[in-house]
Design an enzyme around this catalytic site. Structure first.
Site, PDB file in Angstrom:
ATOM      1  N   LYS A 120       5.479 -19.180 -52.348  1.00  0.00           N
ATOM      2  CA  LYS A 120       4.157 -18.558 -52.299  1.00  0.00           C
ATOM      3  C   LYS A 120       4.235 -17.169 -51.675  1.00  0.00           C
ATOM      4  CE  LYS A 120       1.060 -19.871 -49.243  1.00  0.00           C
ATOM      5  NZ  LYS A 120       0.712 -18.605 -48.538  1.00  0.00           N
ATOM      6  N   ASP A 138      -2.221 -20.828 -53.087  1.00  0.00           N
ATOM      7  CA  ASP A 138      -2.506 -21.330 -51.745  1.00  0.00           C
ATOM      8  C   ASP A 138      -3.554 -22.424 -51.856  1.00  0.00           C
ATOM      9  OD1 ASP A 138      -4.838 -20.001 -52.341  1.00  0.00           O
ATOM     10  OD2 ASP A 138      -4.937 -18.895 -50.452  1.00  0.00           O
TER      11      ASP A 138
END
Length: 249
Positions: A120, A138
């Protein structure tokens, strides 16, 4: 969500915010990388408060290493997990110096090989710093993807792959920013504000409240009706002084 609805979904988000950017504050690619690492399990607002003074004195990996772990902790102690994050930031700074001449690499594998940098984080840096068509999933984007039907998936990677496959070309660079901002400010976890959502008619989430002053749902009213009435308090008579009888009279 079909292709036509997906296109219209993004088109409306783009119309409302044509040039979205990350809410993290930074001055160069290295500072961006540090800010994203610090933002794990923390808010962008909290990270910005901690890094404003830090980024005034630290602009390169060499300066971060010189600051040292204890010096970094003094700046970021208000951020959750700051001890582990400080260790990772010092380690990744050293790795950037040794492996990449102090520069942030434009490569996911090279980024994820750095201490404290996951997929991420790498996707955020690639997108914000280099304009790559990446989707950093997220908690907000995972929720929006599943709740709306835009990119359903059981795992973060499933949602990322669905977004990568289904997002139309014109929206690929800014797609992740539109979705995270939508999830942060409108499609909230507990109380999604469907009454002001620009894509509510395209979303599969039901039911949608009609507005901020929407009537209490029937289920909630039924729940209240089934609750036992609160016990009535006994009334205590207050005796006035003039009513007291003197037994000796």
């Amino acid at each position: 969500m079909n292709k036509a609805d997906t296109f219209e979904f993004y088109r409306r988000l783009a119309e409302a915010n044509p040039a979205p950017v990350t809410e993290l504050e930074y001055g160069n690619h290295f500072q961006l990388l540090v800010a994203v690492v610090l933002s794990a399990q923390a808010t962008d607002v909290g990270v910005n408060k901690a890094t404003r003074a830090l980024f005034e004195v630290v602009k390169t990996p060499a300066q971060m290493v010189e600051l040292g772990e204890d010096g970094l902790k003094a700046h970021i102690k208000t951020i959750g997990l700051f001890n582990a994050k400080a260790a990772n930031v010092i380690a990744l700074s050293q790795a950037l110096i040794e492996r990449h001449d102090g520069e942030v690499p434009n490569d996911r594998d090279a980024l994820t090989a750095l201490p404290g940098v996951g997929r991420k984080t790498a996707n955020v840096v690639l997108n914000a710093a280099f304009g790559a068509e990446t989707f950093a999933v997220d908690t907000h984007i995972f929720r929006v993807g599943n709740r709306t039907g835009l990119a359903p998936g059981r795992t973060v990677l499933d949602v990322e792959r669905a977004l990568d496959k289904g997002t139309p070309g014109p929206f690929r660079v800014h797609g992740h920013h539109w979705l995270i901002l939508h999830g942060r400010y409108i499609c909230k976890a507990r109380c999604p504000e469907c009454w002001r959502c620009p894509v509510a008619d395209l979303c599969r989430f039901k039911p949608k409240p009609d507005g901020p002053d929407a009537p209490t749902p029937k289920a909630a009213l039924k729940h209240r009706a089934n609750k036992p009435a609160p016990a009535r308090k006994k009334r205590v008579k207050v005796v006035k002084a003039a009513e007291i009888i003197d037994p000796q009279a």
